[in-house]
Design an enzyme around this catalytic site. Structure first.
Site, PDB file in Angstrom:
ATOM      1  N   LYS A 278       0.832  -1.201   0.000  1.00  0.00           N
ATOM      2  CA  LYS A 278       0.000   0.000   0.000  1.00  0.00           C
ATOM      3  C   LYS A 278       0.864   1.247   0.000  1.00  0.00           C
ATOM      4  CE  LYS A 278      -3.907  -1.826   2.732  1.00  0.00           C
ATOM      5  NZ  LYS A 278      -4.952  -1.640   1.729  1.00  0.00           N
ATOM      6  N   ARG A 352     -10.238 -11.661   2.281  1.00  0.00           N
ATOM      7  CA  ARG A 352     -11.090 -12.747   1.769  1.00  0.00           C
ATOM      8  C   ARG A 352     -10.345 -14.074   1.788  1.00  0.00           C
ATOM      9  NH1 ARG A 352     -11.785  -9.412  -3.691  1.00  0.00           N
ATOM     10  NH2 ARG A 352     -11.326  -7.782  -2.192  1.00  0.00           N
TER      11      ARG A 352
HETATM   12  N1  BES Z   1      -8.145  -3.778   4.554  1.00  0.00           N
HETATM   13  C1  BES Z   1      -8.291  -3.388   3.190  1.00  0.00           C
HETATM   14  C2  BES Z   1      -9.593  -2.630   2.921  1.00  0.00           C
HETATM   15  C3  BES Z   1      -9.669  -1.245   3.517  1.00  0.00           C
HETATM   16  C4  BES Z   1      -9.026  -0.181   2.895  1.00  0.00           C
HETATM   17  C5  BES Z   1     -10.416  -1.006   4.642  1.00  0.00           C
HETATM   18  C6  BES Z   1      -9.123   1.092   3.429  1.00  0.00           C
HETATM   19  C7  BES Z   1     -10.526   0.266   5.177  1.00  0.00           C
HETATM   20  C8  BES Z   1      -9.871   1.315   4.587  1.00  0.00           C
HETATM   21  C9  BES Z   1      -8.289  -4.615   2.295  1.00  0.00           C
HETATM   22  O1  BES Z   1      -7.474  -5.647   2.711  1.00  0.00           O
HETATM   23  C10 BES Z   1      -7.785  -4.197   0.954  1.00  0.00           C
HETATM   24  O2  BES Z   1      -6.664  -3.784   0.878  1.00  0.00           O
HETATM   25  N2  BES Z   1      -8.638  -4.315  -0.048  1.00  0.00           N
HETATM   26  C11 BES Z   1      -8.281  -3.931  -1.373  1.00  0.00           C
HETATM   27  C12 BES Z   1      -8.842  -4.961  -2.307  1.00  0.00           C
HETATM   28  C13 BES Z   1      -8.363  -4.828  -3.734  1.00  0.00           C
HETATM   29  C14 BES Z   1      -6.890  -5.068  -3.808  1.00  0.00           C
HETATM   30  C15 BES Z   1      -9.120  -5.818  -4.578  1.00  0.00           C
HETATM   31  C16 BES Z   1      -8.879  -2.552  -1.641  1.00  0.00           C
HETATM   32  O3  BES Z   1      -9.966  -2.243  -1.159  1.00  0.00           O
HETATM   33  O4  BES Z   1      -8.207  -1.751  -2.297  1.00  0.00           O
HETATM   34 MN    MN Z   2      -5.485  -5.449   2.095  1.00  0.00          MN
END
Ligand code: BES
Ligand code: MN
Ligand code: ZN
Length: 497
Positions: A278, A352
């Site tokens: 990230k 997931r």
């Molecule tokens: N934990 C994150 C989702 C999240 C992001 C929650 C910001 C709260 C605030 C999750 O693990 C994630 O990174 N999801 C990705 C999925 C994508 C790579 C398909 C997302 O939402 O960008």
């Molecule tokens: Mn994530």
């Protein structure tokens, strides 16, 4: 904070503040006349001057100047009488306690008004629940500013005829709110402290405290159960993954079967994104990526304390998602415990992947319903913002029940669809399903992925990404973790069937 139901005469109470809640009216309510007289008409004067009229956000405090033993009086607005319900009472109690704490007071008594629309047990619950929630602060790492001391004692002065019902309500409200505060603490705790093993330790502690059954899967057990999803996500971290299982009310004999509910919470104790790392901005917030787990642990504690006549299983797949020489890679194919293969296209879609194994394990308890809570997608925040969570599932009756419970405790849920077309969107190229499929309907495709691991059991998935924590203090004054889910689940399960 000690919360007690009292039948004392408020004009004799020696407390730092006497809290006088009042609904919106133009004139001083009749019930307050004796107090007003004791205070030489000061309350009436506030009313006449227009400084206080009982509106929901209003709060005034004035010294009693020795006219009564209480050192000061707080007028607390409750809003319009016909709009008052348990939830608005709870919010008012929270505002009141916040003000008391800010003023550094140690003791208070509330003149609990009888309300036509809220029964005594529900009112007792609302006052204690709101008080405990409003009292919350996460200040264990603050050494410079002097934190306002805890409010030590709060008396609820009630109509003596209903004291028993109020007492029952107070007990339930305190159990639920303290468990919500536990969930907030777990979520607010930095990722460097709150590791998967830390969560396991907390689960063991909760189990000891309340009589729950705790089973922890360490790496050896995870391998034996072929939980390839949890193991893959945890592989890049020096803090190994765990699967936590807490159980309440397991029937002694199969004949004595009670409704069985499985609660599953995403427990990514820190989500760096892994190899699909990230950006730096706001990455710190990913210490909260175990808020689903926190809600499940908090709810299990309250369920046990309130001895709900149900069989409830709480499952938490816990892992730290890190980039490392040993980390799982984009392109990897991971086999989950039900034998399905997952094509990893993005290591940041890790929630997931761990939930897959936990949901499959939940099936083995033959539950009547599975409910999972997860900070699963940023897309959920884009779609629905911070005022509600998304709910998606395979059973509309279960979803309606959750929504009704959510309305009652102001933890609202908005349903998104899950159609066969969405399941097509995540078909894999090399493996069965892929863990990421681009931006369209990101919250739904995440749920489509989860649906592969729940069989035919009624199931509802709550994406709590937008509601699990807040940057600025929200409507109810919370900063950081909210504990979203604990009150919702208790409202649902206390009224199950
Ligand atoms: N934990 C994150 C989702 C999240 C992001 C929650 C910001 C709260 C605030 C999750 O693990 C994630 O990174 N999801 C990705 C999925 C994508 C790579 C398909 C997302 O939402 O960008
Ligand atoms: Mn994530
Ligand atoms: Zn995550």
């Amino acid at each position: 904070m000690q919360i007690q139901v009292s039948r004392a005469n408020p004009l004799r109470l020696e407390v730092d503040a006497l809290v006088v809640p009042a609904t919106e009216t133009e004139r001083l309510p009749r019930a307050l006349r004796p107090l007003d007289q004791a205070l030489d008409g000061q309350i009436d004067a506030y009313w006449q001057s227009g400084q206080f009229g009982g509106k929901a956000a209003e709060l005034v405090r004035f010294p009693s100047r020795g006219r009564i033993p209480a050192a000061s009086v707080i007028l607390l607005g409750l809003g319009k009488a016909r709009e008052i319900d348990a939830e608005t009472l709870c919010a008012a109690a929270g505002r009141g306690v916040k003000a008391l704490r800010k003023a550094r007071l140690a003791s208070a008594a509330v003149l609990v008004p009888g309300l036509r629309r809220v029964a005594p047990d529900a009112a007792g619950q609302a006052w204690s629940e709101g008080a405990v929630l409003g009292h919350y602060r996460f200040d264990r790492y603050k050494t410079l500013d002097e934190a306002p001391p805890a409010l030590e004692r709060m008396d609820l002065v009630v109509d003596p005829r209903h004291a028993g019902a109020y007492r029952r309500g107070v007990r339930a409200g305190a159990a639920i709110a303290e468990s919500t505060c536990l969930a907030r603490d777990l979520s607010n705790e930095p990722g460097g402290v709150a590791t998967p093993e830390y969560l396991a330790g907390e689960a063991r502690r909760i189990a000891r405290e309340t009589g729950l059954n705790a089973t922890i899967f360490a790496e050896r057990e995870l391998r034996r159960a072929k939980m390839g999803g949890i193991l893959a996500v945890g592989r890049g971290s020096a803090n190994p993954p765990r699967l936590i299982v807490l159980e309440h009310g397991r029937p002694a004999a199969p004949r004595r079967r009670r409704p069985t509910i499985a609660l599953v919470g995403k427990g990514i104790t820190f989500d760096s994104g892994g190899i699909s790392i990230k950006p730096a901005a706001s990455m710190d917030e990913m210490k909260h990526d175990m808020s689903g787990a926190a809600a499940v642990l908090g709810a299990m504690r309250a369920i046990a304390l309130l001895k709900l006549p149900l069989h409830v299983v709480g499952l938490v797949p816990a892992a730290q998602n890190m980039p490392d020489g040993n980390a799982y890679l984009p392109g990897d194919v991971v086999t989950a415990s039900n034998g399905k293969t997952i094509e990893v296209l993005n290591t940041d879609a890790e929630g997931r992947v761990v939930l897959a194994d936990a949901l499959h394990h939940a099936n083995s308890f033959e539950p009547d319903a599975i409910i999972d809570l997860a900070t699963l997608t940023g897309a959920c925040i884009v779609a629905l913002g911070h005022e509600c969570a998304a709910v998606i599932g395979n059973d509309d009756a279960l979803i309606r029940k959750l929504q009704t419970a959510g309305e009652r405790v102001h933890e609202r849920l908005w349903q998104l669809p899950l159609w066969e077309e969405h399941r097509k969107q995540i078909r894999g190229t090399v493996g069965d399903i892929k863990n990421a499929s681009g931006r369209p309907a990101g919250t739904i495709t995440a749920a489509a992925f989860l649906s592969h691991f729940v069989d035919d059991t009624p199931w509802a998935h709550l994406d709590i990404a937008g509601v699990a924590w807040r940057g600025k203090p929200g409507k109810y004054g919370v900063e950081g973790a909210t504990g979203f889910g604990v009150r919702l689940l208790l409202e649902l399960l206390r009224n199950w069937k």
